[in-house]
Design a protein around this motif. Structure first.
Motif, mmCIF file in Angstrom:
data_model
loop_
_atom_site.group_PDB
_atom_site.id
_atom_site.type_symbol
_atom_site.label_atom_id
_atom_site.label_comp_id
_atom_site.label_asym_id
_atom_site.label_seq_id
_atom_site.Cartn_x
_atom_site.Cartn_y
_atom_site.Cartn_z
ATOM 1 N N LYS A 1 0.843 -1.215 0.000
ATOM 2 C CA LYS A 1 0.000 0.000 0.000
ATOM 3 C C LYS A 1 0.868 1.252 0.000
ATOM 4 C CE LYS A 1 -3.920 -2.131 2.301
ATOM 5 N NZ LYS A 1 -4.621 -2.315 3.577
ATOM 6 N N GLU B 1 2.259 1.754 -3.438
ATOM 7 C CA GLU B 1 1.226 2.279 -4.344
ATOM 8 C C GLU B 1 0.964 3.756 -4.076
ATOM 9 O OE1 GLU B 1 -3.321 1.298 -5.837
ATOM 10 O OE2 GLU B 1 -2.328 -0.070 -4.444
ATOM 11 N N LYS B 2 0.945 4.138 -2.811
ATOM 12 C CA LYS B 2 0.718 5.547 -2.464
ATOM 13 C C LYS B 2 1.857 6.418 -3.000
ATOM 14 C CE LYS B 2 -0.331 8.532 1.443
ATOM 15 N NZ LYS B 2 -0.488 8.606 2.901
ATOM 16 N N ARG B 3 3.100 5.938 -2.858
ATOM 17 C CA ARG B 3 4.261 6.707 -3.331
ATOM 18 C C ARG B 3 4.306 6.825 -4.848
ATOM 19 N NH1 ARG B 3 7.611 3.834 0.638
ATOM 20 N NH2 ARG B 3 8.002 5.347 2.262
ATOM 21 N N ARG C 1 1.891 5.772 -7.127
ATOM 22 C CA ARG C 1 0.585 5.832 -7.806
ATOM 23 C C ARG C 1 0.423 4.687 -8.805
ATOM 24 N NH1 ARG C 1 1.633 11.530 -7.459
ATOM 25 N NH2 ARG C 1 0.145 12.499 -6.045
#
Length: 180
Positions: free
Chosen positions: A23, A26-28, A30
């Motif tokens: 997660k 993915e946040k870092r 995108r």
């Protein structure tokens, strides 16, 4: 090396830690690491050699110079071997769809792809990967002993940190490409 599996008590903890790392990646960046086409290619890999073949295929043509390709990929052999063994130690069947080693190499492949045509990024990548190579060569000794719960916890933390480093590097390279 014996491929002991973590106790069922540590498996959910491992799964939670690794899912949180995915997660954060993915946040870092995108991008969903598990949904990337490279991840699908790596899913079918059942040996370090198969992983190496997929990663080498990704970097073909990244540089015109064979020497540059070698500098960019020489870290792969020790890193793939150690991470693949660590992944086997943790057990493929801890409730994860994807083995940790394969996820990490999907991240490395995505990072290599993000660095295409950005010469400064490639030099930085070579430095990062050379440091990873040295680090994993020192960890090779742990692949030759039966894992204890403490070693398994350390392996999980190492794999999560490697994924984090790949996410940060990918984010920085994408941002530098956008600003150019």
């Amino acid at each position: 090396m014996s491929h002991a599996h973590p106790s069922s008590a540590s498996s959910p903890n491992f799964q939670l830690i690794f899912n949180n790392a995915l997660k954060a990646y993915e946040k870092r960046t995108r991008s969903d690491l598990l949904a990337h086409p490279l991840a699908a290619q790596l899913q079918g890999c059942d040996s370090p050699g198969a992983i190496l073949a997929v990663i080498h295929q990704q970097v073909q043509g990244l540089h015109q110079s064979q020497r540059a390709d070698e500098r960019l990929t020489k870290w792969l052999n020790p890193t793939v071997n150690v991470l693949f063994t660590f992944s086997a130690t943790l057990g493929e069947g801890v409730g994860l769809v994807f083995s940790p080693a394969k996820v990490i190499f999907a991240g490395a492949g995505i990072l290599l792809l993000a660095a295409m045509d950005v010469r400064a990024s490639q030099d930085t990548l070579i430095d990062i990967f050379e440091r990873m190579e040295n680090f994993f060569q020192r960890l090779e000794v742990y692949t030759e002993v039966s894992p204890t719960p403490e070693i398994i916890d350390i392996i999980v933390k190492i794999m999560v940190e490697v994924l984090s480093i790949l996410g940060i590097a990918t984010k920085e390279i994408k941002q530098s490409r956008t600003s150019e």
